[in-house]
Design an enzyme around this catalytic site. Structure first.
Site: not given
Ligand code: NAD
Length: 293
Positions: A56, A100, A123
């Site tokens: 990422k 995460q 997200d």
């Protein structure tokens, strides 16, 4: 042997999405002097998460954005993590925040997600974004489902009127995917572990999206001839040669003989997730710039 289906090249499509993001980032810098910034928070040492976070970071920087990583020990308290999220919410140079998952058991993931500013929730897991998506309002959309939609549309730009089935009803894939398909004008069936006669349900579908988490679960004879098959599954199995390999939730060789188009695993949905994360970060930054209608 490969069948008749068109193979949907997720790697190539992801590259196109990232290239477009990079161009838009350059324009945003020129027009508003804003460099989109993405902060990724990782708790603990889970090797898969570490690799994912590293990728990422690399791809964020390659797109011309600012990438910040916060690595916290697995023992970090929930309070400390919430404090960090608060700081990132207030940071002017950070437009996207991603924590995460999974988080260690002593931390309430829902609480952490809800602490993220919905405008920075790249997200798309915050209840505000989930709700906005479900009422058809502008929202930050979860990355993997967004990627599935882009791939399906490379085959058929308008999905309107199609019978679609989503297999799986998780909050991160199945449910948001169902909302996106509804918004695209599909007639949507959401199948799950309690669904009766799944093969019969799948046989009716023009568009099959599998997010089950079971290797080669969807068989070729479930697929309606000519259907578009998007395989979200990533399952590590031991091949006949004793080596580990990745397979999807769809029995690829069988399904490729029947489907009109199909995504491979790896190289299908997988690469789209980070590309869509970059797109969401750009969108969050544009929101700040006020030039998104
Ligand atoms: P999950 O375990 O949260 O959900 C699985 C869903 O499958 C559940 O809703 C369950 O009801 C359904 N299911 C289980 N058994 C079933 C059965 N026998 N019949 C019908 N439905 C059944 O999984 P998830 O997080 O949604 O992920 C699904 C798959 O997608 C996994 O393989 C995961 O690795 C993969 N994934 C890939 C990406 C990516 O490509 N970047 C991102 C997220 C998840």
């Amino acid at each position: 042997m490969a069948g008749q289906a068109q193979i949907i090249d997720g790697k190539a499509v992801a590259e196109q999405v990232r290239a477009q993001v990079a161009r838009d980032v350059a324009n945003l810098k020129n027009s508003h002097g804003i460099t989109p910034g993405l902060a990724v928070v990782i708790v603990g040492e889970d090797p898969a998460s570490q690799v994912y976070v590293r990728n990422k970071g690399k791809q964020t920087t390659a797109a011309g954005m600012k990438s910040v990583e916060h690595k916290l020990p697995a023992t970090v308290s929930e309070l400390k993590l919430l404090e960090l999220v608060g700081e990132l919410n207030r940071a002017d140079d950070i437009h996207g925040i991603l924590v995460q998952l999974p988080l260690p058991k002593h931390i309430d993931a829902a609480k952490v997600i809800e602490a993220i500013d919905p405008l920075k929730d790249v997200d798309g897991f915050h209840p505000v974004n989930v709700g906005r998506l479900s009422i058809g309002a502008r929202a930050l959309v979860p990355c993997t489902p967004a990627g599935c939609m882009i791939l399906a549309k490379t085959v058929k730009p308008s999905l309107e009127g199609l019978d679609a089935i989503v297999i799986g009803r998780s909050n991160i894939v199945g449910k948001p995917l169902a909302q996106l398909l509804l918004a695209a004008g599909c007639t949507v069936t959401v199948a799950h572990s309690k669904t009766r006669d799944l093969p019969a349900q799948v046989r009716r579908a023009d568009l099959v999206m599998a997010a089950v988490g079971r290797p080669e679960f969807v068989r070729g004879d479930w697929i309606k001839p000519g259907a578009i098959v998007i395989d979200v599954g990533i399952n590590r199995v031991t091949g006949a040669d004793g080596r580990d390999k990745l397979v999807g939730d769809v029995a690829y060789d069988e399904a490729a003989k029947v489907a009109g188009a199909i995504t491979p695993v790896p190289g299908g949905v997988g690469p789209m997730t980070i590309a869509c994360l970059l797109r969401n970060t750009l969108e969050a930054a544009r929101g700040v710039a006020g030039d998104v209608g």
